[in-house]
Design a protein around this motif. Structure first.
Motif, PDB file in Angstrom:
ATOM      1  N   THR A 205       0.849  -1.185   0.000  1.00 17.00           N
ATOM      2  CA  THR A 205       0.000   0.000   0.000  1.00 17.00           C
ATOM      3  C   THR A 205       0.888   1.240   0.000  1.00 17.00           C
ATOM      4  O   THR A 205       2.033   1.202   0.477  1.00 17.00           O
ATOM      5  CB  THR A 205      -0.928   0.029   1.224  1.00 17.00           C
ATOM      6  OG1 THR A 205      -0.148  -0.140   2.414  1.00 17.00           O
ATOM      7  CG2 THR A 205      -1.979  -1.062   1.135  1.00 17.00           C
ATOM      8  N   PHE A 206       0.350   2.332  -0.516  1.00 16.71           N
ATOM      9  CA  PHE A 206       1.142   3.543  -0.715  1.00 16.71           C
ATOM     10  C   PHE A 206       0.415   4.747  -0.123  1.00 16.71           C
ATOM     11  O   PHE A 206      -0.812   4.832  -0.150  1.00 16.71           O
ATOM     12  CB  PHE A 206       1.402   3.766  -2.205  1.00 16.71           C
ATOM     13  CG  PHE A 206       2.063   2.596  -2.870  1.00 16.71           C
ATOM     14  CD1 PHE A 206       3.438   2.460  -2.857  1.00 16.71           C
ATOM     15  CD2 PHE A 206       1.302   1.597  -3.477  1.00 16.71           C
ATOM     16  CE1 PHE A 206       4.053   1.363  -3.440  1.00 16.71           C
ATOM     17  CE2 PHE A 206       1.905   0.503  -4.074  1.00 16.71           C
ATOM     18  CZ  PHE A 206       3.284   0.382  -4.053  1.00 16.71           C
ATOM     19  N   GLY A 207       1.193   5.665   0.445  1.00 17.23           N
ATOM     20  CA  GLY A 207       0.628   6.874   1.033  1.00 17.23           C
ATOM     21  C   GLY A 207       1.436   8.099   0.675  1.00 17.23           C
ATOM     22  O   GLY A 207       2.231   8.093  -0.272  1.00 17.23           O
ATOM     23  N   ILE A 208       1.264   9.156   1.445  1.00 15.00           N
ATOM     24  CA  ILE A 208       1.995  10.408   1.256  1.00 15.00           C
ATOM     25  C   ILE A 208       2.659  10.756   2.572  1.00 15.00           C
ATOM     26  O   ILE A 208       2.002  10.904   3.607  1.00 15.00           O
ATOM     27  CB  ILE A 208       1.047  11.543   0.831  1.00 15.00           C
ATOM     28  CG1 ILE A 208       0.368  11.185  -0.498  1.00 15.00           C
ATOM     29  CG2 ILE A 208       1.809  12.858   0.689  1.00 15.00           C
ATOM     30  CD1 ILE A 208      -0.729  12.156  -0.892  1.00 15.00           C
ATOM     31  N   ALA A 221       0.084   4.823   4.678  1.00  9.09           N
ATOM     32  CA  ALA A 221       0.037   3.510   4.036  1.00  9.09           C
ATOM     33  C   ALA A 221      -0.231   2.396   5.037  1.00  9.09           C
ATOM     34  O   ALA A 221      -0.819   1.359   4.697  1.00  9.09           O
ATOM     35  CB  ALA A 221       1.341   3.240   3.294  1.00  9.09           C
ATOM     36  N   ILE A 222       0.188   2.595   6.306  1.00  9.35           N
ATOM     37  CA  ILE A 222      -0.049   1.571   7.330  1.00  9.35           C
ATOM     38  C   ILE A 222      -1.541   1.472   7.651  1.00  9.35           C
ATOM     39  O   ILE A 222      -2.091   0.372   7.805  1.00  9.35           O
ATOM     40  CB  ILE A 222       0.766   1.877   8.601  1.00  9.35           C
ATOM     41  CG1 ILE A 222       2.256   1.731   8.306  1.00  9.35           C
ATOM     42  CG2 ILE A 222       0.352   0.962   9.744  1.00  9.35           C
ATOM     43  CD1 ILE A 222       3.155   2.111   9.471  1.00  9.35           C
ATOM     44  N   ALA A 269       3.762   7.146   7.267  1.00 13.19           N
ATOM     45  CA  ALA A 269       4.260   6.089   6.381  1.00 13.19           C
ATOM     46  C   ALA A 269       3.728   6.251   4.962  1.00 13.19           C
ATOM     47  O   ALA A 269       2.518   6.366   4.759  1.00 13.19           O
ATOM     48  CB  ALA A 269       3.861   4.726   6.933  1.00 13.19           C
ATOM     49  N   ASP A 270       4.652   6.264   4.000  1.00 10.96           N
ATOM     50  CA  ASP A 270       4.225   6.332   2.601  1.00 10.96           C
ATOM     51  C   ASP A 270       4.279   4.976   1.910  1.00 10.96           C
ATOM     52  O   ASP A 270       3.979   4.859   0.729  1.00 10.96           O
ATOM     53  CB  ASP A 270       5.043   7.366   1.821  1.00 10.96           C
ATOM     54  CG  ASP A 270       6.516   6.996   1.720  1.00 10.96           C
ATOM     55  OD1 ASP A 270       6.932   5.979   2.316  1.00 10.96           O
ATOM     56  OD2 ASP A 270       7.263   7.737   1.041  1.00 10.96           O
ATOM     57  N   HIS A 271       4.646   3.936   2.673  1.00  8.85           N
ATOM     58  CA  HIS A 271       4.731   2.592   2.075  1.00  8.85           C
ATOM     59  C   HIS A 271       4.572   1.543   3.161  1.00  8.85           C
ATOM     60  O   HIS A 271       5.090   1.692   4.272  1.00  8.85           O
ATOM     61  CB  HIS A 271       6.078   2.395   1.362  1.00  8.85           C
ATOM     62  CG  HIS A 271       6.229   1.043   0.735  1.00  8.85           C
ATOM     63  ND1 HIS A 271       7.001   0.044   1.285  1.00  8.85           N
ATOM     64  CD2 HIS A 271       5.699   0.524  -0.402  1.00  8.85           C
ATOM     65  CE1 HIS A 271       6.949  -1.023   0.512  1.00  8.85           C
ATOM     66  NE2 HIS A 271       6.171  -0.756  -0.519  1.00  8.85           N
ATOM     67  N   CYS A 272       3.858   0.481   2.847  1.00 10.63           N
ATOM     68  CA  CYS A 272       3.717  -0.662   3.748  1.00 10.63           C
ATOM     69  C   CYS A 272       3.639  -1.931   2.915  1.00 10.63           C
ATOM     70  O   CYS A 272       2.997  -1.948   1.847  1.00 10.63           O
ATOM     71  CB  CYS A 272       2.459  -0.509   4.607  1.00 10.63           C
ATOM     72  SG  CYS A 272       2.304  -1.772   5.910  1.00 10.63           S
TER      73      CYS A 272
END
Length: 394
Positions: A205-208, A221-222, A269-272
């Motif tokens: 999953t991806f975030g900013i 993302a978490i 978090a921008d990635h999980c």
């Protein structure tokens, strides 16, 4: 003493299936993937030893490199023409040469110690003991193999414990040559004619990323993964189950094995990444397969998420119970069973070779910190293969 010299000296030649198993256990052949726990890894030394043993048993031997320094070993025994002039069916005995790592073991992993009616060490059960049972039977029958109603080959596969490179390579280059494959695994001398397939996959999953003091300005993302985890553990698990049970394998399962996300506590978090393990039966295969089902499920909940297999998909084993070789094994006392794990048999079967997994020892001892195999079972395994190849009664 070098391997060739050891076998070249007949005084040092193994005098029993137990001595042979000890010799194999004492040659480290740890798969290098993951955490091997030793500096020296790979299958080359044990392949050379097995090759020499096969030569002494009368086979024509080929060492076939699959990855650098990591070969399969193939032994082909001479076969006399059938009385009716028709080609004999060709079968292959196929154990794997590698073992899992040795980290955390409480015994000498390469000691091959015999005590309490057991032989101890890494690979004793999975699968150097079952391999030794096959090899010893071929040695015992070395003067009879040419006249059997089948042509007998042996193939020791590298890298079964990770990605199954050896059996995939063998199936691709030699699979069409065989009528049946007998893969060595510790099955309590039962005929595993079905086993589950396996998919390992990363879900991302991806975030900013923003400063942790203003999380509302970013996208976490978490948090997105948390929603997926809840759905995977409930709704997707139910979807797999609803595909249908298998008489021998039961229902398909998902295990959420590893998770990692973010870089610091004060950064959104921008990635999980979540890694899952799906063990699936033929019913899931017939519903499109685990990868397609997983991708569709994740995309419906989070279109921006990504699903990536970790290595190649391991197929189900689904050999017919009516295959004549399977029926012959059952008639000799090796009852049918299924297994939740997967092995090299599936890749031979995928190439069109009916295959089963079978051998002495219990899967409960595989990969353990105190791995062992019972001496009585080891001897029973060798005796079974001799009796089966001769066509003697149960």
């Amino acid at each position: 003493m070098g391997t060739a010299l050891l076998l070249g000296c007949m005084a040092a030649f193994p005098q029993s299936v137990v001595k042979l198993t000890q010799a194999l256990v004492r040659i480290p052949s740890v798969n290098p993937d993951g955490d091997p726990g030793v500096d020296k890894t790979g299958e080359a030394d044990v392949a050379a030893y097995v090759g020499d043993f096969l030569k002494h048993s009368g086979a024509e031997v080929v060492i076939e490199e699959v990855l650098p320094g990591r070969p399969n070993v193939i032994g082909r025994f001479r076969s006399e023409p059938a009385n009716d002039g028709k080609p004999k069916p060709r079968i292959v005995f196929g154990p794997h040469l590698d073992t899992v790592g040795v980290g955390g073991m409480t015994i000498d992993p390469f000691g091959g110690e015999v005590r309490e009616g057991k032989l101890w060490g890494r690979g004793a059960c999975d699968t150097k003991g079952p391999m030794a049972a096959m090899l010893w039977a071929l040695w015992e029958l070395r003067d009879e193999l040419a006249t059997l109603p089948v042509e007998v080959h042996f193939a020791g596969f590298m890298s079964e414990e990770s990605d199954q490179h050896g059996s995939r390579h063998f199936a691709k280059h030699h699979g069409k040559d065989y009528a049946f494959a007998l893969i060595a695994e510790p099955t309590d001398l039962k005929t595993v004619f079905k086993h589950k397939g396996c998919l390992w996959a990363d879900i991302e999953t991806f975030g900013i990323a923003v400063h942790g003091s203003r999380p509302e300005l970013g996208e976490n993302a978490i948090v997105k993964m948390a929603k997926l985890i809840k759905a995977l553990d409930a709704d997707f698990r139910a979807q797999l189950a609803n595909c249908g049970d298998d008489e021998w394998l039961g229902r398909s399962t998902i295990s959420l094995g590893m998770i990692r996300g973010g870089t610091r506590a004060n950064i959104t978090a921008d990635h999980c990444r979540l890694t899952v393990d799906i063990r699936y039966n033929p019913a899931v295969r017939d519903h499109g397969g685990p990868h397609e089902l997983l991708k569709a499920f994740v995309a419906h909940l989070d279109p921006s998420a990504k699903v990536t297999p970790c290595g190649a998909l391991s197929p189900c084993l689904d050999t017919s119970a009516e295959d004549p070789f399977v029926k012959s094994l059952v008639e000799h006392g090796a009852a049918l069973t299924g297994a939740p794990w997967f092995c090299d048999a599936a890749f031979l079967a995928e190439a069109g070779v009916p295959a089963i997994a079978m051998g002495p020892g219990s899967i409960a001892q595989a990969h353990t910190k105190d791995e062992w195999i019972e001496i009585a079972e080891l001897e029973r395994g060798a005796e079974f293969w001799v009796r089966w190849l001769r066509g003697e009664g149960a």
